[in-house]
Design a protein around this motif. Structure first.
Motif, short mmCIF file in Angstrom:
data_model
loop_
_atom_site.label_atom_id
_atom_site.label_comp_id
_atom_site.label_asym_id
_atom_site.label_seq_id
_atom_site.Cartn_x
_atom_site.Cartn_y
_atom_site.Cartn_z
N THR A 60 64.04 -2.53 -63.71
CA THR A 60 63.71 -1.29 -64.39
C THR A 60 63.12 -1.56 -65.77
O THR A 60 63.71 -2.27 -66.58
N LYS A 95 65.19 -4.64 -57.74
CA LYS A 95 66.57 -4.63 -58.21
C LYS A 95 66.67 -3.72 -59.44
O LYS A 95 65.67 -3.52 -60.15
N PRO A 96 67.86 -3.20 -59.73
CA PRO A 96 68.02 -2.37 -60.93
C PRO A 96 67.54 -3.07 -62.20
O PRO A 96 67.01 -2.41 -63.10
N GLU A 97 67.69 -4.37 -62.27
CA GLU A 97 67.27 -5.10 -63.46
C GLU A 97 65.75 -5.20 -63.60
O GLU A 97 65.24 -5.69 -64.61
N GLN A 133 64.79 3.15 -54.82
CA GLN A 133 66.13 2.60 -54.65
C GLN A 133 66.07 1.08 -54.59
O GLN A 133 65.04 0.49 -54.23
N ALA A 134 67.17 0.46 -54.92
CA ALA A 134 67.25 -0.99 -54.83
C ALA A 134 66.88 -1.45 -53.43
O ALA A 134 67.29 -0.84 -52.44
N LEU A 173 60.25 6.03 -59.23
CA LEU A 173 61.69 5.84 -58.99
C LEU A 173 61.88 5.35 -57.56
O LEU A 173 61.37 5.97 -56.62
N THR A 179 61.57 2.57 -62.29
CA THR A 179 63.01 2.76 -62.34
C THR A 179 63.59 2.45 -60.97
O THR A 179 63.17 3.04 -59.97
N VAL A 180 64.54 1.53 -60.95
CA VAL A 180 65.18 1.13 -59.70
C VAL A 180 66.64 1.55 -59.75
O VAL A 180 67.39 1.10 -60.62
N SER A 181 67.02 2.40 -58.85
CA SER A 181 68.40 2.89 -58.82
C SER A 181 69.24 2.02 -57.90
O SER A 181 68.76 1.51 -56.89
N SER A 182 70.52 1.90 -58.24
CA SER A 182 71.42 1.06 -57.44
C SER A 182 72.04 1.86 -56.32
O SER A 182 71.96 3.06 -56.25
N GLN A 223 56.13 3.49 -65.86
CA GLN A 223 57.58 3.35 -65.77
C GLN A 223 58.00 3.01 -64.35
O GLN A 223 57.60 3.69 -63.39
#
Length: 123
Positions: free
Chosen positions: A90, A86-88, A12-13, A10, A120-123, A118
């Motif tokens: 993910t 970027k979130p996209e 962050q963006a 996980l 996962t990029v959070s915005s 996995q």
């Protein structure tokens, strides 16, 4: 040959991750290796590929300039460096060994798919 992808997590963006693709045994260095990803509800898509000697690389348009791919020929490990995430981005990321020395964007030209990791990029 079993491939294992690792290094996801996980973030962050704007952050970075480095994925690794290791082989269960000394992987033949005569084959290209590719990275693909699959987001929930979407088809698996090509991300990047590197040729048998590392001399030819190719990237999906949305990751150009942000991702890089490299391989350690001594160990057979292939790396995917992901910057400016970027979130996209993910998705579950998979690595696979190509049947050829130079990889393509088509998943059906690859075999020996590893378990994914996995991202996962959070915005």
């Amino acid at each position: 040959v079993q491939l294992q992808a690792s290094g996801g997590g996980l973030v962050q963006a704007g952050g970075s991750l480095r994925l690794s693709c290791a082989s269960s045994k000394r992987t033949s260095t005569n084959n290209a290796v590719g990275w693909f990803r699959q987001a929930p509800g979407k088809e698996r898509e090509f991300v990047a590929t590197i040729s048998w000697n590392g001399g030819i690389t190719s990237f999906e348009d949305s990751v150009k300039g942000r991702f890089s791919i490299s391989r350690d020929r001594a160990t057979g490990t292939v790396y995917l460096q992901m910057n400016s995430l970027k979130p996209e981005d993910t998705a579950v990321y998979y690595c696979a060994k190509s049947r050829s020395a130079v990889g393509s964007t088509r998943p059906d030209t690859y075999n020996s798919w590893g378990q994914g990791t996995q991202v996962t990029v959070s915005s």
